[in-house]
Every structure is written in C-alpha cells, then in structure tokens.
Design an enzyme around this catalytic site. Structure first.
Site, mmCIF file in Angstrom:
data_model
loop_
_atom_site.group_PDB
_atom_site.id
_atom_site.type_symbol
_atom_site.label_atom_id
_atom_site.label_comp_id
_atom_site.label_asym_id
_atom_site.label_seq_id
_atom_site.Cartn_x
_atom_site.Cartn_y
_atom_site.Cartn_z
ATOM 1 N N THR A 291 1.129 -1.237 -0.103
ATOM 2 C CA THR A 291 -0.145 -0.098 -0.059
ATOM 3 C C THR A 291 0.709 1.219 -0.178
ATOM 4 O O THR A 291 2.185 1.183 0.297
ATOM 5 C CB THR A 291 -0.771 0.030 1.222
ATOM 6 O OG1 THR A 291 0.049 0.480 2.408
ATOM 7 C CG2 THR A 291 -1.652 -1.132 1.494
ATOM 8 N N ASP A 292 0.352 2.468 -0.141
ATOM 9 C CA ASP A 292 0.831 3.734 0.058
ATOM 10 C C ASP A 292 0.506 3.901 1.738
ATOM 11 O O ASP A 292 -0.148 3.428 2.141
ATOM 12 C CB ASP A 292 0.468 4.675 -0.961
ATOM 13 C CG ASP A 292 1.666 5.759 -1.077
ATOM 14 O OD1 ASP A 292 2.557 5.868 -0.254
ATOM 15 O OD2 ASP A 292 1.504 6.518 -2.274
ATOM 16 N N TRP A 293 1.006 5.121 1.929
ATOM 17 C CA TRP A 293 0.855 5.498 3.296
ATOM 18 C C TRP A 293 -0.312 5.718 4.042
ATOM 19 O O TRP A 293 -1.269 6.638 3.291
ATOM 20 C CB TRP A 293 1.739 7.095 3.295
ATOM 21 C CG TRP A 293 2.030 7.906 4.821
ATOM 22 C CD1 TRP A 293 1.313 8.467 5.582
ATOM 23 C CD2 TRP A 293 3.365 7.467 5.239
ATOM 24 N NE1 TRP A 293 1.895 8.792 6.527
ATOM 25 C CE2 TRP A 293 3.233 8.135 6.480
ATOM 26 C CE3 TRP A 293 4.575 6.666 4.795
ATOM 27 C CZ2 TRP A 293 4.336 8.269 7.547
ATOM 28 C CZ3 TRP A 293 5.470 6.687 5.797
ATOM 29 C CH2 TRP A 293 5.332 7.554 6.982
ATOM 30 N N GLN A 294 -0.654 4.763 4.771
ATOM 31 C CA GLN A 294 -1.878 4.888 5.753
ATOM 32 C C GLN A 294 -3.167 4.420 4.771
ATOM 33 O O GLN A 294 -4.263 4.777 5.203
ATOM 34 C CB GLN A 294 -1.995 6.100 6.422
ATOM 35 C CG GLN A 294 -1.141 6.416 7.462
ATOM 36 C CD GLN A 294 -1.513 7.494 8.230
ATOM 37 O OE1 GLN A 294 -2.261 7.478 9.220
ATOM 38 N NE2 GLN A 294 -1.278 8.791 7.809
ATOM 39 N N ASP A 295 -2.969 3.920 3.661
ATOM 40 C CA ASP A 295 -4.181 3.999 2.536
ATOM 41 C C ASP A 295 -5.040 2.682 3.021
ATOM 42 O O ASP A 295 -6.295 2.962 2.497
ATOM 43 C CB ASP A 295 -3.516 3.896 1.239
ATOM 44 C CG ASP A 295 -3.038 5.190 0.590
ATOM 45 O OD1 ASP A 295 -3.693 6.182 0.982
ATOM 46 O OD2 ASP A 295 -2.205 5.346 -0.269
#
Length: 738
Positions: A291-295
C-alpha cells in the site's frame, strides 16, 4: 550456447532451491508471524531521540508484532554511518532474537538518486530524465542509484514512478516520465532494469528491488489535486495508463505500490478488479503489492467505503494487498489477525502474500547477508557517478526559443542574474531531496552549486551581477549585456504542492515584463516541476529554456549550455500549455484541434517533443521497405538526418504514426519509436526503425488491443510518408505492446 544453457540450468536450480527454502520457512511460521510479515511501519516507530534505535520499541515491533518491513527516513537525509547503525541494529534484532531469524526488508524513496543519504549522487528528477530521450542514460542512472542505495544498506527502492504525467496541475508531475505512454513505458522499463540488474532470479548486492508506482491512474485526478478522485473509463485506462506498468512487469519489477486515490468512485486499494484481475491475472505480476502511506486506514477515514477499520483491512486484503504501509502503529496486525481467526480471511490468502514477501527477501539475499559490507561499495558518490548525473542534466535541459541567436552568450558578456529560482538548491533538486519537501536542500546539499553559483564560477564573479529584488535588478540592468531571469517553483512534494492557479505568481510575470522594458535581451530559465503558465514572460524573452529539476549538477550543466560549451539536446516530455484552461496533450483527438473558425483549438505554447539546438538538423528521404504492411509482418522505416550547422549536436529522432480512420476515434498522432543520435557538422546518419502491427494497436471497444486495417501516416521531423495496413485478422491481445 553450452555456456548459456548451463547458466540457465544453474539459475533454474537456484530458483527451485529458493522456492523450497521459502516454502519450508512458511510451513514453520505461526499465523502471528505470517501477519507480521505483511506489516510495514515507519522508522519513527522504533526510534528514540537523536536518530538511534530504541531497543524496547524495536523488540516490540519485531518480537511482539513480528513486523516484516520498515521504511522511510527520520525527517531528513542521514549519513551512511547513521544508516549502517540503524540497519545493523534492526537486522541484529530480526535475525538474532526472533524465533525464525527472518530479516526485515527496508524500503526507501530513492527516486532520483538515493536522496535520503548524504553524499549520494542526485540525478535530474524523472521528468528531466525523460527529456533526455536517452533510455541508456536512464538505465545508467538507475544502476548507480541502486548501487548507492545498497551502499546505504537498503535493498528496496520505491521507484520508478510510472504514472502518466498528463495533468500539469498535479503536483507529482515531475516524478513522472511525461505525458506520452510510449516514452513513459520505455524509460520506466529501463529504470527497472537498472535498479534490479536482472529480469528474473536473484538480485545481487549492487542492486535493489524496484517498486512500480502508483498503480493505477493516480496521475489524472479530475481536480488536479493530489489524492483526489479520477474518472477514467476502462478503455481509456488501458490505452494510456496501463502500458507503463505492463512493460515494467515484463522487465521483471518485483514490487508495486498502489494508487492512494480512487477511480470512478472505487478506491484502488479496495479494487479486486485492478489488483487481482488485471495486475495479477492479465499482466502476470507475481511480486509484492504494498500500500501507500496509511491507505488501508483511509478506506474508512477518507473514502468512507469501510464502516470500520477492520472492514477496511478486510476489503484491502481480499482485493489483493500483500503488505500494509500502516505505518505508525500495529493496528493492521491486530485487525487482520482477528479477521483470520473469525474466518473472514483465509489462511491460504495470508500464505500467498507471505510467500511473495519471503521470496522477495530471498531474492535480495537478505537471509544470507542482511547487512552489506561497507568495503564492497568504494564508488559511493564517486566522480564517475557525478559525471553521469552531469550528462543527464546536460541532455535534459531543453532550449525552447532562441531568437536572433541570443544563446550561447557572447564571449566576455556581462550578465545580470535575477529571479526567485536563481540562488537556491530547492529549485535545482526539487522535492524528495534530503527531505520529503526538499526544504533543507540548501543546508544539506551544501557544496553543490545553485544556478547563480555555477554562473559565477563559469564566467567569473566580475561578469555576473546578482539582484534579488526588482528595484535592484532594474538598476543593475544598465551595466550588463544580457539578463538571465530564473522563474519557476521552489521544491514541494505531494499534497503540499497542490495549487489553485497554474499561472506563475503575478510577481514573477511582472518581473519579466519590467526587465524586458530595459531593452536588454532576457534569457528566460524555467526551473519548475510542471509547466506553469509563462506565456507573457516567454513573449518578451529572447531565449527560453526549461531545466525542470536537474539535480545536483544542474547548475554546472546550465552554465555550460548558456556559454555554449555544451550544445542543448533535451526535448519536452510534455506539452507546454499556453493558457491555464487549455491543457490538451499532443496526442489529442481531432475534435480538439478546433473548427476552422474556432480560435480555441489546440494551440500550446510548445508541443511535446519541442527542443532546439545550437546547430541545425535536416531530415530527408523518409522511406519505407514497402507501402503495405501485411498480416503480422514488419515495416522498415528509414530517414536520413544531417547536421547542417557548424557544431556537433545530439538529436532525438521521434517517429509518430497517425491512423486516418478507426472504429475508435484515433489520436491525431502517437509516438511509436525514438532514437538519440550524435552528429558532427556535415555528418549524415540513416536512422531505421521497425514497425509491426502491434505497434499500431489501440484499445478497442471490447477493452482489448486491436490493429485495424487502413491508411496510416508516419511523421519524422518535417517528413511524412503514407502506408496501408492489410490484415485478414486483428492483432492478438497478447501481441499489443501497449
């Protein structure tokens, strides 16, 4: 042949052995250990003040939650010694004190060089690398980046960005290889090969795992703002946005990061269709999806499609996510463990992800050598690497206008340097440089030249007058031969780079207008991450160049070009708009040209592929091996290119095709091939390309590649030639090189 077959056999044996080791390890893991491997936290989670590991926090992360991956830097770039201390402490805990001794895989955003390591080689941002139209140079830069990333003890690079740079409003445009699908997929694949050093099998100690970003359609939000919704039909998505990822998968990319936003109302992190059906099923990708950041959290917090955080984890994992960049806590671990225990997520689904993660660690050699030997990397930040960065900067800088041979500057000329981007490394390196926003570039990049520094060194301080205000600049203009005006942008990254107005600020355009009134020739230099509207400034300039964000050697490269020691050869990787509301890509539809009485059709300031030289190139004798391309044959296209000027120069030869009529309204033209050549004065070279039906394919109404019979035009330079494609059948979907 015998040696090749022997090497192939050994590689297959090695692969089988690695698979066996992974399967054996997986069979010994508890459910908790498996879910921990799917959990990624940021470095801050395990730090104490002073950028040192907090032993208790690290033990909690690795022994209690079995975390498999850590990422990021502690606010800004660190020295190699600091990275060695951090990575060594992490791997000692992981391999020495956890039950199964599984090493952590550490990831970093090394997007134009290993930009979070002090003393590293920083190259032009991707948009500048695209402007070189030199795939070999892109691969070489990626190879050096991989070497220097591994020299900092980090094996995983969150790069390249394969998003299509279609919208100048989007703040991450400078991270892309431009607006054209063919250019983007060509450069992206070369970057992957440079990073990994191998299409398949083990990645050696001088290379890293590449990460394709950001799958899929991230770069075309309707509003132009980062992480806001995109509305992209599936056929359009496959025509323009998917090709770069398809090509990178073919090049062997081991990992992929997911688009943070949503397409047609569906967050990509929750899209089984895009992550599993298309990426794994159609493209055949079998690497790690991160994933990307906190996604995953944002499926609940921002997208509002998950009623709870646990529902968000359920959606993402069942869609196809392998690893969650959580990144500040262990909530993902707790939720996923509960989901498996309650039967909402199967153990088989967990095993599939963990097997991919363990295989990646095995391929990177982390089980054998979790921390590389310092002495294996004597060329970190070397002069040879700096020279490659300098060449990339030189070949990227694009001369767009040069009225009355205003450039190069005359010998002995005295110049005025002014403008907001002239004397700061923030406008040389851009974001993702020493820090996320590039806001410490001037402090941590000390020793590298701003544009002003480089011009003073090149011309001598007595030939360069600097003014940092309008009044001072107007006063100084009387005593100089020319004005070098630096406009554009400071550094930014992601959301902080969002803008509401594509026009450059009024103060910058006013500065250009007032300086032009002095009567001295204005050399306009644009240092920016995207094409801001500069129409009025360009109109009063004698010459215009765009340098993008050229990296640490950009100042020297520009000084060499302005003085004529280097001949510019960059070409625009995007279409430079004339107006803020006229953002049309060069491969537009015919309807976008406007009617004969329409004054608002396609009329950019500079079109994709524009770029001048201090010499001249003449194209002639464009010819085909046959006027007809039949079946699944090949058409040879040749053109003669002559340097008709007085000095050596490099020219990017761009081949476009146009289909006259098709079942889907065809693009006006599309780039299908390119090659960069070097010509001495008077020298002629014949450049030959091969076109196949798959090169002419487009995505049909059934969402599959098709090449339809009909008439086509080939354009190279000012030359055109027509041919006919005849076929008894359409090109197979697998043949479409889209």
């Amino acid at each position: 042949m015998r040696a090749f077959l022997s090497a192939l056999f050994l590689a297959s044996v090695s692969f089988a052995s690695a698979q066996s080791r992974v399967d054996d390890l997986l069979s010994k893991m508890t459910l908790e250990e498996k879910i921990g491997q799917m959990t990624q936290v940021t470095l801050d989670v395990v730090l104490r003040p002073g950028v040192h590991i907090d032993t208790a926090k690290l033990k909690q992360a690795l022994e209690t939650y079995h975390v498999g991956s850590i990422l990021n830097t502690a606010g800004h770039a660190l020295s190699r010694d600091q990275w060695k201390e951090l990575i060594t402490d992490i791997q000692k805990e992981a391999t020495g004190h956890t039950r199964l001794h599984i090493p952590v895989i550490y990831g970093i955003d090394a997007i134009h060089g290993v930009n979070y390591v002090l003393g590293a080689t920083l190259f032009p941002q991707e948009i500048g690398q695209a402007a070189t139209f030199n795939p070999e140079l892109v691969r070489k830069a990626a190879d050096i980046t991989a070497y220097e990333t591994r020299a900092a003890y980090i094996p995983w690079n969150f790069s390249p960005v394969l998003d299509l740079g279609k919208s100048p409003l989007w703040p991450r445009m400078y991270e892309t290889y431009g607006e054209d699908p063919y250019l983007c997929k060509t450069m992206g694949a070369e970057a992957v090969k440079g990073y990994q050093g191998s299409v398949s099998g083990a990645i050696d100690k001088y290379h890293v795992a590449a990460c394709m970003k950001h799958y899929l359609g991230y770069s075309y939000p309707l509003s132009g703002k980062d992480r806001t919704p995109a509305w992209i039909p599936d056929r359009y998505m496959r025509e323009y946005f998917l090709p770069s990822f398809r090509e990178a998968v073919k090049a062997g990319a081991r990992t992929v990061m997911v688009n943070s936003s949503q397409i047609n109302g569906v967050p990509v992190h929750a899209s089984h269709y895009l992550l599993t059906d298309v990426l794994r099923g159609e493209l055949g990708f079998d690497g790690v999806i991160v994933t990307d950041w906190q996604d995953i959290k944002y499926l609940h917090d921002r997208h509002h499609i998950a009623a709870t955080q646990e529902d968000a984890v359920l959606m993402a994992i069942n869609a196809g996510i392998d690893m969650s960049m959580v990144p500040y806590d262990f909530s993902f671990y707790t939720y996923l463990l509960d989901l498996v225990k309650t039967g909402k997520v199967s153990v088989a689904r967990i095993d599939a992800s963990v097997r991919r993660i363990l295989r990646l660690k095995e391929e990177l050699g982390l089980f054998a050598l979790p921390v590389p030997h310092t002495e294996d990397y004597p060329d970190f930040g070397s002069e040879a690497s700096r020279q490659v960065s300098l060449q990339a900067a030189e070949e990227s800088i694009t001369l767009l206008k040069n009225n009355n041979a205003a450039l190069p500057l005359k010998t002995g000329a005295r110049i005025l340097v002014t403008g907001p981007t002239a004397n700061t490394l923030r406008s040389v390196d851009g974001g993702w440089s020493y820090s996320w926003q590039g806001d410490v570039n001037d402090a941590l990049g000390a020793g590298h030249a701003t544009f002003l520094d480089a011009l003073r060194k090149k011309l001598g301080s007595d030939h360069v007058v600097y003014a940092d205000s309008l009044s001072d600049a107007l006063s100084a203009a009387a005593g100089v031969d020319a004005i070098v005006l630096f406009l554009g942008e400071s550094s930014y990254a992601e959301n902080p780079g969002n803008i509401d107005d594509l026009d450059l600020p009024f103060e910058q355009l006013h500065l250009a207008a007032e300086l032009a009134k002095t009567g001295k020739p204005v050399i306009l230099v644009l240092a920016e991450g995207r094409p801001r509207i500069v129409t009025s400034a360009d109109a009063v300039a004698a010459a215009t160049l765009t340098v993008y964000y050229p990296g640490n050697e950009g100042g020297e490269a520009l000084a060499d070009i302005l003085t004529g020691d280097v001949n510019p050869s960059g070409k625009l990787p995007f279409t430079y708009p004339r107006y803020a509301n006229a953002l049309v890509n060069y491969y537009r539809k015919f309807l976008e040209n406007g009617n004969p009485d329409d004054q608002h059709g396609f009329h950019p300031l500079y079109e994709f592929g524009s770029g001048l030289s201090y010499t001249t190139f003449t194209y002639s004798h464009l010819r085909l091996s046959s006027p007809v391309l039949s079946g699944n044959g090949s058409l040879q296209v040749s053109v003669d290119v002559q340097n008709t000027g007085q000095r050596e120069g490099k020219e990017s030869v761009l081949l476009y095709t146009s289909q006259w009529y098709a079942s889907i309204s065809p693009d006006v033209k599309r780039l299908r091939a390119f090659r960069k050549i070097d010509l001495q004065p008077g020298e002629t070279k014949t450049v030959t390309f091969a076109l196949t039906p798959s090169d002419l394919a487009f995505i049909g109404d059934d969402n599959k590649p098709v090449t339809e019979p009909g008439q086509f035009t080939i354009r190279i330079g000012d030359q055109t030639v027509d041919f006919t494609y005849q076929s008894s059948r359409s090109a197979k979907p697998s043949e479409g090189r889209l």
